[in-house]
Design a protein around this motif. Sequence first.
Motif, PDB file in Angstrom:
ATOM      1  N   SER B   5       0.811  -1.221   0.000  1.00 45.78           N
ATOM      2  CA  SER B   5       0.000   0.000   0.000  1.00 45.78           C
ATOM      3  C   SER B   5       0.845   1.272   0.000  1.00 45.78           C
ATOM      4  N   GLN B   6       2.158   1.143   0.245  1.00 44.09           N
ATOM      5  CA  GLN B   6       3.012   2.337   0.166  1.00 44.09           C
ATOM      6  C   GLN B   6       2.989   2.930  -1.246  1.00 44.09           C
ATOM      7  N   ARG B   7       2.690   2.065  -2.208  1.00 44.80           N
ATOM      8  CA  ARG B   7       2.728   2.450  -3.610  1.00 44.80           C
ATOM      9  C   ARG B   7       1.769   3.610  -3.937  1.00 44.80           C
ATOM     10  N   VAL B   8       0.788   3.830  -3.086  1.00 46.61           N
ATOM     11  CA  VAL B   8      -0.178   4.904  -3.336  1.00 46.61           C
ATOM     12  C   VAL B   8       0.512   6.284  -3.284  1.00 46.61           C
ATOM     13  N   ALA B   9       1.736   6.315  -2.754  1.00 45.15           N
ATOM     14  CA  ALA B   9       2.494   7.573  -2.746  1.00 45.15           C
ATOM     15  C   ALA B   9       2.838   8.034  -4.155  1.00 45.15           C
ATOM     16  N   MET B  10       2.946   7.061  -5.070  1.00 44.57           N
ATOM     17  CA  MET B  10       3.426   7.363  -6.420  1.00 44.57           C
ATOM     18  C   MET B  10       2.644   8.470  -7.143  1.00 44.57           C
ATOM     19  N   PRO B  11       1.303   8.351  -7.250  1.00 50.19           N
ATOM     20  CA  PRO B  11       0.587   9.425  -7.952  1.00 50.19           C
ATOM     21  C   PRO B  11       0.788  10.785  -7.286  1.00 50.19           C
ATOM     22  N   TYR B  12       0.909  10.807  -5.979  1.00 50.69           N
ATOM     23  CA  TYR B  12       1.130  12.075  -5.281  1.00 50.69           C
ATOM     24  C   TYR B  12       2.447  12.705  -5.715  1.00 50.69           C
ATOM     25  N   PHE B  13       3.488  11.879  -5.807  1.00 45.34           N
ATOM     26  CA  PHE B  13       4.789  12.410  -6.211  1.00 45.34           C
ATOM     27  C   PHE B  13       4.776  12.867  -7.666  1.00 45.34           C
TER      28      PHE B  13
END
Lengths: 149, 471
Positions: B5-13
């Motif tokens: 679930s850490q991967r959800v950071a990607m769109p934010y970056f």
Amino acid sequence: MAERFTKSMARNIYLGGSAFFVLLFLALTFDTQLRAMPERDNRNELTEEVVRGKHLWENNNCVGCHSIMGEGAYFAPELANVFDRRGGGDTEVFKSYMRAWMNSMPTNIPGRRQMPDFNLTDQEIDDLSAFLEWTSKIDDNDWPPNIEG
Amino acid sequence: MKYESQRVAMPYFVFALILFAGQIVFGLILGLQYVVGDFLFPEIPFNVARMVHTNLLIVWLLFGFMGATYYLVPEEAQTELHSPLLAWILFWVFAAAGTLTILGYLFVDYATLADVTLNKLLPTMGREFLEQPTITKIGIAVVVVAFLYNIGMTALKGRKTVVNIVLMTGLFGLAVLWLFSFYNPSNLATDKYFWWFVVHLWVEGVWELIMGAILAYVLIKLTGVDREVIEKWLYVIIAMALITGIIGTGHHFFWIGPPEYWLWLGSVFSALEPLPFFMMVVFAFNMINRRRRNHPNKAAMLWAMGTTVMAFLGAGVWGFLHTLAPVNYYTHGSQITAAHGHMAFYGAYVMIVLTIISYAVPIMRGRPYGNSNTAQIVEMWGFWLMTISMVFITLFLTAAGVLQVWLQRIPESGSALSFMAGQDQLALFYWMRFVAGAFFMAGLVVYLGSFFVKGQAAPDEEVRGTPTQDA
């Protein structure tokens, strides 16, 4: 040597220090707002006209180019003391100056900074003038240093 | 990446970097308008471009902070994110609201925007940095509260590390202080006083907690130094930040109506505000010297060192230059303020977000040891181009500011130059600032280009040596 200063000591400094300064800041805020400001911010003369003027100031994003008491953008002149600079401290002189100024914008001189035409009515320009006049009378520790702002 | 679930950071970056590029484009427009006054007038007047420039900055930094939080909180808490779906929904809501607001600035006359968004029901618009329509402000509040819920649930069900606690405290403070953006009394002096509760207490208060937590996390990962040591440093740094920064708010109260005691309080406490930034420099370099591993992601290490140094210079040194009341009397609201603002925001907040991006994005792209050597070299070129350009932007604006103060502020009424006459004398420095800005844009292009270089660092580049002597 460094081990004598433990993590829990560091945490206590953080918690105690920030709690103390938050409380001090709140106390100072109460003193500033309740005791000091009523005598400094000229609130007795805060008329309906001035309030309307402040809304015009905001709704046209004047602070996007100008500064007022030194805050805002630095693209156009300071306006907290424009009442003194352009109106010589006289309400009628300032109002007529403001009408002439606002209605001659933009200058369209090539290469010069341009102020948009905000299509204000004469009444609105008077409100804005009242707001700027009121602002010029806030006790701001004698800032700016001279009339040019 | 330990938790899916850490991967959800990607769109934010990714979205943060897109907005960053937009911010710089508008920065260039503004820089040119300083010397070619009628550039893009009346299509994009200065006030509109400035609003876009500053609001894009704020919004992309918030995206960056949120991305950093989604990435590091689950890993620190050793558990999956409470709701990745909520994180995705909030991403789209925030991205849509942000985009619509910026488009509103660009394509709708501001007074009309205020009108159609019913600003008169709860007037909050038209104040510096808080230009967003009230409805957008409410949207930001809702997104941040839901974000805090998601992160809070995650942090609470897992391991409670100091990094998580400090980060959560900073984000909670950010949310609470945002409420002051809805308070807009008709008394300008009161309005300004509480406006600083958002602006100062964000950037010189709770945002420093967020920065400290992200820095501590990245240093734990990159250096392998014992968490206990890093957490102790983190506590001391944020203690200093709040002890100096809260009363330090007083340096904004000198000339906007509050009483004279703020001249003393603001001067003394804000003169100490460089301390936490100086400690961050010592912290980062100390931890790196005592590292127990040589992480192959050298670009991330460079950003981590760079952010502390540049934050210390921009926020610390350039802040101190004009923070004492007798100096500030002459420099307040001049180009010196602008010089400080540029380097402080870049050093502290832009660079900390780029630090976590540099560390986390390669991992999320399946490159656990970092990008390939070539990609890192390109990224470091971006680092140096942007950072050196920002140093020059700051130096040119400082020179412009000193001259402005000399011509317009110091002489008596009558012999002082008027604002516009003074500005004409500064044109050379404004041109040089514009050129430095163009180099910054070039640096950004190089930096963004580094994401398109293929390949990853090999595990054998990871050197796990014996602990250094003093570790």
